[in-house]
Enzyme design. Structure first.
Site, PDB file in Angstrom:
ATOM      1  CD  GLU A   1      -2.426   1.220   2.573  1.00 32.08           C
ATOM      2  OE1 GLU A   1      -2.405   0.469   3.403  1.00 32.08           O
ATOM      3  OE2 GLU A   1      -2.958   2.600   2.963  1.00 32.08           O
TER       4      GLU A   1
ATOM      5  NE  ARG B   1      -0.630   8.287   5.127  1.00 35.55           N
ATOM      6  CZ  ARG B   1      -0.734   7.996   5.685  1.00 35.55           C
ATOM      7  NH1 ARG B   1       0.286   8.280   6.821  1.00 35.55           N
ATOM      8  NH2 ARG B   1      -1.337   6.699   6.236  1.00 35.55           N
TER       9      ARG B   1
ATOM     10  CE  LYS C   1      -6.082   1.763   7.912  1.00 38.84           C
ATOM     11  NZ  LYS C   1      -5.122   3.209   6.633  1.00 38.84           N
TER      12      LYS C   1
HETATM   13  C1  3PG Z   1      -1.386   4.995   8.516  1.00 41.87           C
HETATM   14  O1  3PG Z   1      -2.465   5.265   8.014  1.00 41.87           O
HETATM   15  O2  3PG Z   1      -0.351   5.537   8.589  1.00 41.87           O
HETATM   16  C2  3PG Z   1      -1.453   3.182   8.645  1.00 41.87           C
HETATM   17  O3  3PG Z   1      -2.360   3.414  10.086  1.00 41.87           O
HETATM   18  C3  3PG Z   1      -0.271   3.059   9.521  1.00 41.87           C
HETATM   19  O4  3PG Z   1      -0.169   2.850  11.161  1.00 41.87           O
HETATM   20  P1  3PG Z   1       1.183   3.019  12.121  1.00 41.87           P
HETATM   21  O5  3PG Z   1       2.492   3.766  11.505  1.00 41.87           O
HETATM   22  O6  3PG Z   1       0.207   3.304  13.433  1.00 41.87           O
HETATM   23  O7  3PG Z   1       1.578   0.919  11.594  1.00 41.87           O
END
Ligand code: 3PG
Length: 208
Positions: free
Chosen positions: A41, A45, A129
């Site tokens: 994924e 961002r 999710k």
């Molecule tokens: C995110 O949106 O960054 C994900 O949920 C990942 O979360 P994490 O960094 O706590 O694994």
């Protein structure tokens, strides 16, 4: 189109990737696939995220590369154009669900409450999710939601680690978890792809 549930069943962990430098995309994809994680994924961002999706698919053709942080229909259209093979979002809107359907793209939208799940079911969705997993009650919250909602397919994400992943993966509704721990920022900065492969292999060995 491969249904999102089939994508979720491929690997116990979907690495959540934030890619700052486009040149990291290809070695990162190869390192993750070498460790046994083939569902990736790429979060939308960073400015290079869309280009990174294409670079990863080229570098690791066996990988299934999706887009994350797809917060609206316009971003979903961008992700589709970039070749994303599935879509992850932190939440769920009707416009996002409609856009995923229009682009024939599997959608994994975020939920964290019974009301969210009911809205998703109304839209014909059964795969979600659970986000942010740890601060939304963790595994006990998902277990409680399994009571009124049969047949869910859940991917807890947010605060999931190698240590707490087994408590999620033991639940009936959980098909996989998502997390960023597999690709630590310092390893990426140092180009330590062997470490990423090691962490991916540990994650890929988690039992469901
Ligand atoms: C995110 O949106 O960054 C994900 O949920 C990942 O979360 P994490 O960094 O706590 O694994």
């Amino acid at each position: 189109m491969r249904p999102i549930v089939e994508v979720m069943k491929l690997c116990p962990v979907i690495p959540v990737l934030v890619i700052d430098r486009l040149e990291d995309a290809a070695p990162m994809a190869r390192a993750l696939v070498a460790g046994g994680l083939t569902v990736l994924e790429v979060t939308l961002r960073t400015p290079v995220a869309l280009a990174a999706i294409a670079a990863m698919k080229e570098a690791a053709p066996e990988a299934i590369v999706g887009a994350g942080t797809v917060n609206n229909a316009a971003l979903l259209a961008d992700a589709a154009k970039a070749g994303a093979e599935f879509i992850v979002a932190p939440g769920l809107t009707e416009s996002l669900a409609n856009a995923a359907r229009a682009h024939d793209l599997p959608l994994l939208p975020g939920v964290s409450s019974a009301g969210d799940i009911m809205r998703g079911l109304d839209l014909g969705l059964t795969a979600f999710k659970f986000f942010p997993a740890e601060t939304s009650g963790g595994a006990p919250a998902i277990k409680a939601l399994e009571g009124p909602f049969a047949g869910l397919n859940i991917c807890p994400t947010g605060g999931v680690t190698l240590a707490n992943a087994p408590s999620y993966l033991a639940l009936d509704s959980v098909r996989c978890v998502g997390g960023s721990w597999v690709v630590p920022k310092d390893a990426v900065k140092a180009g330590d792809w062997a470490r990423v492969t090691e962490l991916a292999a540990e994650a890929a060995a988690l039992k469901r």
